[in-house]
Write an enzyme that holds these catalytic residues in place. Structure first.
Site, mmCIF file in Angstrom:
data_model
loop_
_atom_site.group_PDB
_atom_site.id
_atom_site.type_symbol
_atom_site.label_atom_id
_atom_site.label_comp_id
_atom_site.label_asym_id
_atom_site.label_seq_id
_atom_site.Cartn_x
_atom_site.Cartn_y
_atom_site.Cartn_z
ATOM 1 N N CYS A 221 0.827 -1.219 0.000
ATOM 2 C CA CYS A 221 0.000 0.000 0.000
ATOM 3 C C CYS A 221 0.855 1.262 0.000
ATOM 4 O O CYS A 221 0.309 2.364 -0.099
ATOM 5 C CB CYS A 221 -0.843 0.093 1.268
ATOM 6 S SG CYS A 221 -2.087 -1.135 1.429
ATOM 7 N N HIS B 101 -9.734 -4.445 5.445
ATOM 8 C CA HIS B 101 -10.472 -5.399 4.619
ATOM 9 C C HIS B 101 -11.804 -5.705 5.317
ATOM 10 O O HIS B 101 -12.248 -6.842 5.341
ATOM 11 C CB HIS B 101 -9.648 -6.677 4.435
ATOM 12 C CG HIS B 101 -8.415 -6.484 3.608
ATOM 13 N ND1 HIS B 101 -7.531 -7.501 3.346
ATOM 14 C CD2 HIS B 101 -7.935 -5.397 2.956
ATOM 15 C CE1 HIS B 101 -6.534 -7.028 2.584
ATOM 16 N NE2 HIS B 101 -6.761 -5.757 2.338
ATOM 17 N N HIS C 216 -12.546 -5.895 -1.928
ATOM 18 C CA HIS C 216 -11.261 -5.758 -1.262
ATOM 19 C C HIS C 216 -11.393 -5.073 0.115
ATOM 20 O O HIS C 216 -11.087 -5.687 1.126
ATOM 21 C CB HIS C 216 -10.325 -4.959 -2.193
ATOM 22 C CG HIS C 216 -8.955 -4.723 -1.660
ATOM 23 N ND1 HIS C 216 -7.887 -4.410 -2.476
ATOM 24 C CD2 HIS C 216 -8.464 -4.717 -0.397
ATOM 25 C CE1 HIS C 216 -6.790 -4.251 -1.736
ATOM 26 N NE2 HIS C 216 -7.112 -4.428 -0.478
ATOM 27 N N HIS D 106 -6.273 1.543 6.169
ATOM 28 C CA HIS D 106 -6.756 0.647 5.115
ATOM 29 C C HIS D 106 -7.200 -0.645 5.778
ATOM 30 O O HIS D 106 -6.422 -1.270 6.492
ATOM 31 C CB HIS D 106 -5.647 0.375 4.105
ATOM 32 C CG HIS D 106 -5.984 -0.742 3.161
ATOM 33 N ND1 HIS D 106 -7.187 -0.787 2.482
ATOM 34 C CD2 HIS D 106 -5.315 -1.864 2.793
ATOM 35 C CE1 HIS D 106 -7.229 -1.880 1.735
ATOM 36 N NE2 HIS D 106 -6.118 -2.559 1.913
ATOM 37 N N GLU E 272 -28.129 9.581 11.827
ATOM 38 C CA GLU E 272 -27.413 10.491 12.732
ATOM 39 C C GLU E 272 -25.885 10.417 12.578
ATOM 40 O O GLU E 272 -25.193 11.427 12.598
ATOM 41 C CB GLU E 272 -27.823 10.173 14.179
ATOM 42 C CG GLU E 272 -27.155 11.020 15.240
ATOM 43 C CD GLU E 272 -27.594 12.488 15.239
ATOM 44 O OE1 GLU E 272 -28.564 12.831 14.527
ATOM 45 O OE2 GLU E 272 -26.945 13.276 15.947
#
Ligand SMILES: [Zn+2]
Length: 234
Positions: free
Chosen positions: A91, A111, A194, A109, A132
């Site tokens: 990443c 999954h 993903h 990040h 809300e």
């Protein structure tokens, strides 16, 4: 030179400690299982970026496992610390792009199952209104006095773009960048089949955004099962 002083601190709010403690929390929520997912934090004072490595299980991550990138450098890939025997996360190009081009202070990040399932229920954009919790997320509006973004209101619609997955995580960089340019006030992009990338000006904000979005994605899945539209008309 291991430069351990960059990552070893007694302060629980030090970015290296935050990456590790949040990784454990996110593992427990099943957002980051089997080495999946990643967290990166930019220190507001020093501009150094703390990145989790590839291939280490999130519940076992230690501050000494982290890479430290010089976020002040105009050049990419200037590392102040590289832990021996560990590889950068796939990443990393995405994190660098968000730090450099979109002023992110922290990126999460995951999954998350809610993110994966939601990405299968919507085509290009996830939308939800009149709940809300959307008030925890930034809108396109800014405060006239401070110039800072203000959050969504109850009757606003939260929109999160969805991009298609690729075989390698670094191949998502261009697609994510395109969405950030198209949605300059956004704080998240879903990746189909993903997971999700969420960012904010600080790790505190990014964590609030990530938790709120995941809660909303979970609600949206249940609303879909019950036949309730996620965007309320009038
Ligand atoms: Zn991933």
């Amino acid at each position: 030179m291991m430069q351990d002083h960059l990552v070893v601190s007694d302060d629980s709010n030090h970015p290296a400690n935050m990456v590790c403690s949040l990784s454990r929390q996110f593992y427990e929520k099943e957002w980051c299982v089997g080495t999946g997912g990643s967290i990166a934090i930019r220190d507001e004072e020093t501009g150094f970026c703390y990145l989790a490595p590839s291939g280490v299980q999130k519940e076992l991550l230690k501050p000494q496992d982290l890479f430290v990138l010089d976020g002040n450098s105009k050049e990419q890939d200037v590392y102040l610390r590289k832990p021996a025997g560990l590889k950068l996360s796939d990443c990393t190009p995405i994190f660098q792009m968000l730090f450099q081009n979109f002023n992110a202070g922290a990126i999460i990040h995951t999954h998350s199952p809610n993110a994966v399932l939601t990405s299968l229920l919507y085509d290009d954009v996830f939308e939800i209104s009149h709940i809300e919790q959307i008030k925890a997320l930034p809108s396109e509006r800014v405060n006239a006095e401070t110039g800072k973004p203000v959050n969504l209101l109850f009757e606003d619609t939260l929109k999160i773009p969805i991009i298609d997955n690729q075989n390698f995580e670094y191949e998502l960089t261009d697609g994510l960048q395109e969405m950030c340019q198209k949605w300059p006030h956004g704080c998240a992009v879903l990746v189909r089949r993903h997971g999700i990338f969420v960012w904010g000006p600080s790790i505190t904000k990014a964590k609030i955004y990530n938790e709120s979005i995941d809660y909303l994605l979970g609600l949206a899945i249940k609303m879909h099962q019950l036949g309730i539209p996620t965007v309320k008309k009038n």
